[in-house]
Design an enzyme around this catalytic site. Structure first.
Site, PDB file in Angstrom:
ATOM      1  N   GLY A  55       3.143  -1.082   0.776  1.00  0.00           N
ATOM      2  CA  GLY A  55       3.529   0.383  -0.690  1.00  0.00           C
ATOM      3  C   GLY A  55       3.047   1.112   0.549  1.00  0.00           C
ATOM      4  N   TYR A  99      -5.400   6.364 -16.016  1.00  0.00           N
ATOM      5  CA  TYR A  99      -4.507   6.296 -14.757  1.00  0.00           C
ATOM      6  C   TYR A  99      -4.298   7.864 -14.401  1.00  0.00           C
ATOM      7  CZ  TYR A  99      -1.432   6.278 -10.820  1.00  0.00           C
ATOM      8  OH  TYR A  99      -0.982   6.187  -8.907  1.00  0.00           O
ATOM      9  N   THR A 118      -7.048   4.341   3.351  1.00  0.00           N
ATOM     10  CA  THR A 118      -7.464   2.873   2.335  1.00  0.00           C
ATOM     11  C   THR A 118      -6.423   3.074   1.806  1.00  0.00           C
ATOM     12  OG1 THR A 118      -7.816   4.478   0.445  1.00  0.00           O
ATOM     13  CG2 THR A 118      -9.369   4.084   2.558  1.00  0.00           C
ATOM     14  N   GLY A 119      -6.012   1.576   1.410  1.00  0.00           N
ATOM     15  CA  GLY A 119      -5.017   0.762   0.196  1.00  0.00           C
ATOM     16  C   GLY A 119      -3.828   0.484   1.365  1.00  0.00           C
ATOM     17  N   ALA A 120      -4.063   0.031   2.539  1.00  0.00           N
ATOM     18  CA  ALA A 120      -2.699   0.087   3.610  1.00  0.00           C
ATOM     19  C   ALA A 120      -1.960  -1.434   4.157  1.00  0.00           C
ATOM     20  CB  ALA A 120      -3.724   0.703   5.085  1.00  0.00           C
TER      21      ALA A 120
END
Length: 286
Positions: free
Chosen positions: A16, A171, A11-13
């Protein structure tokens, strides 16, 4: 260890750390599904990862989902479960860092919803394919979890952003939630053969600093060129999924490739159980 023919989801690929992990998995021969929010950036990243894995015969797919929205997480999980009967590697990496309080469409603090709750829900929905595959789960944490405090206010107030004080603390709360989830999942799912670990990938030159107006984020943005590249953290993730010596390593916290002790709250089994049960309610998984 070659990952030829194995199946991985990241995920979030699109950029970064997530993109770097996807590239290393593809180069090792794994078939990679990249989960991204934006189609244009996702397609560009997918093409780059496909090129990186071409020599190894890797197949690279793109799935779109805004992980802050539980409806999209459920739809994503349904598509993945239907197309991937076995998942060998799941890297829960997607995350945001915001300097001001924002709520998701479901009424949760946005970092809590994206960084923690989405991965709790996605992993639950992928239990069957993870059990059918190697079931190596890596939840990307952060050193910032040490600034979180899930005991300071009630879990409901933290999850809903009602106890908001500072962006970095919120966070940290989301990352502390990830670690508690990691350790509790081992206690609940270990007999399935699923392993789960979490790591701080280092302070890296990624896009997480962009658009954040807090003094800390501005400083990180100004020094971004001096920070290590995302590949440094990606190699640490890979050690947890491709090193046969770590096949039985589970329920651990790492700073890059070195195992460390996490914040004391991460080992609070009562807190972990409470968070798990509330998370089931928040995601309607009960």
């Amino acid at each position: 260890m070659s990952l030829n023919g194995q199946t991985a989801v990241v995920t979030g690929a699109n950029c970064g750390l997530g993109r770097s992990v996807a590239e290393l998995l593809a180069r090792a021969g794994a078939h990679v599904t990249m989960v991204c929010r934006n189609r244009e950036r996702g397609e560009q990243a997918r093409a780059g990862v496909q090129r990186a894995g071409a020599a190894a015969g890797a197949e690279v797919r793109l799935e779109l989902a805004d992980l802050s929205r539980q409806t999209e997480v459920r739809a994503l999980a349904g598509r993945l479960a239907a197309s991937l009967p076995a998942i060998d590697v799941l890297v829960n990496n997607a995350g945001v860092w915001l300097h001001r309080r924002q709520l998701s469409t479901g009424g949760f603090e946005l970092m809590f919803a994206t960084n923690y709750l989405s991965h709790f829900l996605l992993t639950h929905r992928l239990l069957d394919p993870l059990t059918a595959g190697r079931g190596r789960v890596v939840n990307v944490g952060s050193h910032a979890h040490r600034y979180g405090d899930l005991r300071r206010a009630g879990l409901e107030a933290i999850a809903r952003g009602e106890a908001w004080r500072r962006g970095f603390e919120a966070y940290g709360n989301s990352k502390l939630g990830n670690i508690l989830f990691t350790f509790e999942s081992v206690r609940r799912w270990g007999e399935r053969g699923i392993t789960a670990n979490t790591l701080h990938p280092g302070t890296l030159a990624t896009r997480i600093w962009r658009g954040n107006l807090s003094p800390r984020a501005r400083l990180m943005g100004m020094t971004r060129s001096l920070l290590p590249r995302p590949e440094v953290g990606a190699r640490a993730v890979m050690r947890l999924v491709d090193d046969p010596a770590r096949d039985d390593v589970t329920g651990r916290y790492f700073k890059l490739e070195r195992e460390e002790s996490a914040h004391v709250q991460a080992y609070d089994t009562d807190l972990a159980r409470q968070l798990w049960e509330r998370s089931l309610e928040w995601t309607a998984e009960t």
